[in-house]
Design a protein around this motif. Structure first.
Motif, short mmCIF file in Angstrom:
data_model
loop_
_atom_site.label_atom_id
_atom_site.label_comp_id
_atom_site.label_asym_id
_atom_site.label_seq_id
_atom_site.Cartn_x
_atom_site.Cartn_y
_atom_site.Cartn_z
N ILE A 10 0.85 -1.19 0.00
CA ILE A 10 0.00 0.00 0.00
C ILE A 10 0.88 1.23 0.00
O ILE A 10 1.70 1.43 0.90
N VAL A 11 0.76 2.07 -1.01
CA VAL A 11 1.57 3.26 -1.14
C VAL A 11 0.65 4.46 -1.33
O VAL A 11 -0.28 4.41 -2.14
N ASP A 12 0.86 5.50 -0.58
CA ASP A 12 0.07 6.71 -0.72
C ASP A 12 0.59 7.52 -1.89
O ASP A 12 1.70 8.05 -1.85
N LEU A 13 -0.20 7.60 -2.97
CA LEU A 13 0.18 8.35 -4.15
C LEU A 13 -0.80 9.49 -4.36
O LEU A 13 -1.98 9.38 -4.03
N PRO A 14 -0.33 10.61 -4.89
CA PRO A 14 -1.25 11.71 -5.16
C PRO A 14 -2.27 11.29 -6.22
O PRO A 14 -1.98 10.50 -7.11
N GLU A 15 -3.48 11.82 -6.09
CA GLU A 15 -4.53 11.51 -7.06
C GLU A 15 -4.12 12.06 -8.43
O GLU A 15 -3.80 13.23 -8.57
N PRO A 16 -4.10 11.19 -9.45
CA PRO A 16 -3.65 11.66 -10.77
C PRO A 16 -4.66 12.59 -11.42
O PRO A 16 -5.87 12.49 -11.20
N LYS A 17 -4.14 13.53 -12.22
CA LYS A 17 -5.02 14.43 -12.97
C LYS A 17 -5.57 13.69 -14.18
O LYS A 17 -4.86 12.95 -14.84
N THR A 18 -6.86 13.91 -14.45
CA THR A 18 -7.48 13.32 -15.64
C THR A 18 -8.34 14.36 -16.35
O THR A 18 -9.36 14.03 -16.94
N ASP A 19 -7.92 15.64 -16.27
CA ASP A 19 -8.74 16.71 -16.82
C ASP A 19 -8.72 16.75 -18.35
O ASP A 19 -9.72 17.10 -18.97
N THR A 20 -7.60 16.42 -18.95
CA THR A 20 -7.45 16.52 -20.39
C THR A 20 -7.16 15.14 -20.99
O THR A 20 -6.85 14.19 -20.27
N ILE A 22 -4.58 14.34 -22.69
CA ILE A 22 -3.18 14.03 -22.40
C ILE A 22 -3.03 13.52 -20.97
O ILE A 22 -2.30 12.56 -20.71
N ASP A 23 -3.74 14.15 -20.02
CA ASP A 23 -3.72 13.66 -18.63
C ASP A 23 -4.19 12.21 -18.58
O ASP A 23 -3.61 11.38 -17.86
N ARG A 24 -5.23 11.92 -19.35
CA ARG A 24 -5.81 10.58 -19.29
C ARG A 24 -4.89 9.54 -19.95
O ARG A 24 -4.84 8.39 -19.51
N ILE A 25 -4.14 9.95 -20.96
CA ILE A 25 -3.15 9.03 -21.55
C ILE A 25 -2.05 8.74 -20.53
O ILE A 25 -1.63 7.59 -20.36
N HIS A 26 -1.59 9.79 -19.84
CA HIS A 26 -0.60 9.58 -18.78
C HIS A 26 -1.14 8.64 -17.71
O HIS A 26 -0.41 7.79 -17.18
N ARG A 30 0.32 5.10 -16.39
CA ARG A 30 0.70 4.96 -14.99
C ARG A 30 0.07 3.73 -14.36
O ARG A 30 0.78 2.94 -13.70
N ILE A 31 -1.24 3.52 -14.54
CA ILE A 31 -1.88 2.40 -13.86
C ILE A 31 -1.47 1.06 -14.46
O ILE A 31 -1.63 0.01 -13.83
N ASN A 32 -0.92 1.10 -15.68
CA ASN A 32 -0.43 -0.12 -16.30
C ASN A 32 1.09 -0.25 -16.23
O ASN A 32 1.67 -1.16 -16.83
N ASN A 33 1.72 0.66 -15.47
CA ASN A 33 3.18 0.62 -15.26
C ASN A 33 3.95 0.58 -16.58
O ASN A 33 4.87 -0.22 -16.76
N SER A 35 6.13 2.65 -19.61
CA SER A 35 6.87 3.83 -20.05
C SER A 35 6.24 4.34 -21.34
O SER A 35 5.45 3.65 -21.99
N GLN A 36 6.63 5.56 -21.74
CA GLN A 36 6.13 6.10 -23.01
C GLN A 36 6.53 5.20 -24.18
O GLN A 36 5.72 4.95 -25.08
N ALA A 37 7.76 4.70 -24.15
CA ALA A 37 8.23 3.87 -25.26
C ALA A 37 7.43 2.58 -25.35
O ALA A 37 7.04 2.15 -26.43
N ARG A 38 7.18 1.99 -24.20
CA ARG A 38 6.43 0.73 -24.22
C ARG A 38 4.98 0.96 -24.63
O ARG A 38 4.40 0.16 -25.38
N PHE A 39 4.39 2.04 -24.15
CA PHE A 39 3.01 2.35 -24.52
C PHE A 39 2.92 2.63 -26.02
O PHE A 39 1.96 2.23 -26.69
#
Length: 242
Positions: A10-20, A22-26, A30-33, A35-39
């Protein structure tokens, strides 16, 4: 066989932004661990082109959105418009709520056969087991088909989608090249069977096995290691307290 999954710390992480978009792609990366290259490899584009999109140097095209929806298995309405949730696409498996566990006293002689075989226990070929054992009965419910087989699922790795002690109605997939990404399957490997979401891997020789319960890590397995696949077409939960 003992489940070898280990719970995530259990790790306390800040709530990710999903406003745009681009935010949602990030967020998906992130939730699938990933990198940009792998994605970028997953969705079949050049990593430098993805980098330009994520830094705002290139627009987010409809073509890119469609690639992510298809190859990452996410909801288009969420990715494009921020509606629903990332994996809000309707699952092929339809949930049916039942009042009680499926025991012989509540079964009939006609309908979809029920086997008292924990589908996640053991490693023997299910086809051989079904041919050797007789069903304990049958059930007739709207949405179920006679060509399906109903088996129980124990364990919490697919909770809350499939409750511990719930049931799944499955059918075999004869051509394992045809996988519906993001759907639930019974996956038979050499040493054990499991019920998981099957997701596309950046490497076409592999697949990602994903649990509904976030306490379980994803597994990456070679396609060639998969000995059998059964598509989960219905989920029979008799309790939502899971």
């Amino acid at each position: 066989m003992t489940n070898e999954y280990l719970p995530r710390p259990i790790v306390d992480l800040p709530e990710p932004k999903t406003d745009t978009v681009i935010d949602r792609i990030h967020y998906i990366m992130r939730i699938n661990n990933m990198s940009q290259a792998r994605f970028a490899r997953l969705i079949g584009i050049d990593p430098s082109n993805l980098s330009k999109v994520l830094t705002g140097k290139s627009p987010v095209s409809e073509s890119l959105i469609n690639r992510i929806v298809i190859d990452a298995g996410v909801s288009k309405s969420w990715l494009r418009d921020g509606l629903d949730s990332p994996y809000a696409k309707p699952l092929m498996a339809e949930e049916i709520l039942i009042d009680n566990p499926l025991v012989p006293s509540v079964m009939t002689d006609d309908g979809t056969p029920v086997y008292d075989i924990d589908v996640t226990a053991g490693c023997h070929n299910l086809e051989a087991i079904f041919s050797e054992q007789r069903p304990i009965g049958a059930v007739s419910l709207p949405g179920l088909k006679h060509k399906q087989i109903i088996v129980p699922v124990r364990g919490d790795s697919m909770s809350p989608t499939i409750c511990d002690g719930g049931y799944v109605a499955i059918r075999p997939i004869n051509d394992m090249r045809n996988i519906f990404w993001g759907q639930i399957y019974v996956v038979g490997l050499e040493e054990y069977r499991m019920v998981k979401f099957v997701r596309k891997h950046p490497d076409n020789s592999m697949v990602i096995l994903h649990s509904a319960n976030p306490a379980y890590d994803d597994m990456e397995v070679l396609r060639s290691d998969i000995k059998s696949l059964y598509l989960v077409e219905n989920i029979l939960n008799y309790s939502r307290r899971c």
